[in-house]
Design a protein around this motif. Sequence first.
Motif, short mmCIF file in Angstrom:
data_model
loop_
_atom_site.label_atom_id
_atom_site.label_comp_id
_atom_site.label_asym_id
_atom_site.label_seq_id
_atom_site.Cartn_x
_atom_site.Cartn_y
_atom_site.Cartn_z
N GLU A 2 0.84 -1.19 0.00
CA GLU A 2 0.00 0.00 0.00
C GLU A 2 0.87 1.24 0.00
O GLU A 2 2.01 1.22 0.46
CB GLU A 2 -0.89 0.01 1.24
N ILE A 3 0.30 2.30 -0.51
CA ILE A 3 0.99 3.59 -0.48
C ILE A 3 0.59 4.26 0.83
O ILE A 3 -0.53 4.74 0.97
CB ILE A 3 0.61 4.46 -1.69
N LEU A 99 1.54 -5.79 -5.23
CA LEU A 99 1.66 -7.02 -4.45
C LEU A 99 3.09 -7.33 -4.02
O LEU A 99 3.30 -8.17 -3.16
CB LEU A 99 1.11 -8.20 -5.26
N GLY A 100 4.03 -6.69 -4.64
CA GLY A 100 5.44 -6.93 -4.37
C GLY A 100 6.23 -6.47 -5.56
O GLY A 100 5.66 -5.94 -6.52
N PRO A 101 7.53 -6.67 -5.55
CA PRO A 101 8.34 -6.20 -6.68
C PRO A 101 7.85 -6.76 -8.02
O PRO A 101 7.79 -7.97 -8.20
CB PRO A 101 9.74 -6.72 -6.35
N GLY A 102 7.42 -5.87 -8.89
CA GLY A 102 7.04 -6.27 -10.23
C GLY A 102 5.71 -6.98 -10.36
O GLY A 102 5.42 -7.55 -11.41
N ARG A 103 4.88 -6.97 -9.31
CA ARG A 103 3.57 -7.64 -9.38
C ARG A 103 2.50 -6.73 -8.81
O ARG A 103 2.73 -6.03 -7.82
CB ARG A 103 3.59 -8.95 -8.57
N ALA A 104 1.32 -6.79 -9.44
CA ALA A 104 0.20 -5.96 -8.97
C ALA A 104 -1.11 -6.58 -9.43
O ALA A 104 -1.13 -7.45 -10.30
CB ALA A 104 0.33 -4.54 -9.52
N LYS A 105 -2.18 -6.12 -8.80
CA LYS A 105 -3.50 -6.52 -9.26
C LYS A 105 -4.35 -5.26 -9.38
O LYS A 105 -4.06 -4.23 -8.76
CB LYS A 105 -4.15 -7.53 -8.33
N GLY A 106 -5.39 -5.37 -10.20
CA GLY A 106 -6.25 -4.21 -10.41
C GLY A 106 -7.68 -4.61 -10.67
O GLY A 106 -7.94 -5.66 -11.25
N ALA A 107 -8.58 -3.78 -10.22
CA ALA A 107 -10.00 -3.94 -10.50
C ALA A 107 -10.47 -2.68 -11.22
O ALA A 107 -10.09 -1.56 -10.85
CB ALA A 107 -10.78 -4.14 -9.21
#
Length: 168
Positions: A2-3, A99-107
């Motif tokens: 999170e930011i 989610l971590g280095p180089g990984r993310a999710k989006g809605a």
Amino acid sequence: MEITAAGTLEERVAALEAVEQIKTLKYRYLRACDRKDADAFRGCFVAEGASMDYGPTGSFDDRDALTAVFRNVGLAQDDGGRYVVLDMHHAMHPVIELLGPGRAKGAWTLRFRQVDRVAGTEAVSAIEYDDRYEIEDGRWLIRSSQVTVLWRIARPLPEGVTFQGRFA
């Protein structure tokens, strides 16, 4: 990730930059769909192992299979050389989580409008995207996408309707 105010300034700026890059990726994908740009469309996905479930359109296990469907359906033309299907994608309400280095999710919420000249119909849909992203070759790309159609209406095009513009 999170930011939050708990991270260093550099970490917070890097997180904000990553979120903006992911938003730009999604917008690039949607523009490629609407502009009928198969190469730009293909370039939005990871090279190997991408999985896309587009609900009624089908599921695909790599970017080449998905791009082939895009070419066959989205770029289909009638006998007069006009595109059969005209699309309009309006994405909004992004919720991006690193989610971590180089990984993310989006809605995302998508308002989707489609004209089918052969069927003589116009459809409007409310759609939700559940995406996964990762960095490949130094840039964010789509790893997977799950589409859920919340609702859809279709109606016949009015008699005498005319089209103007680039894809008329």
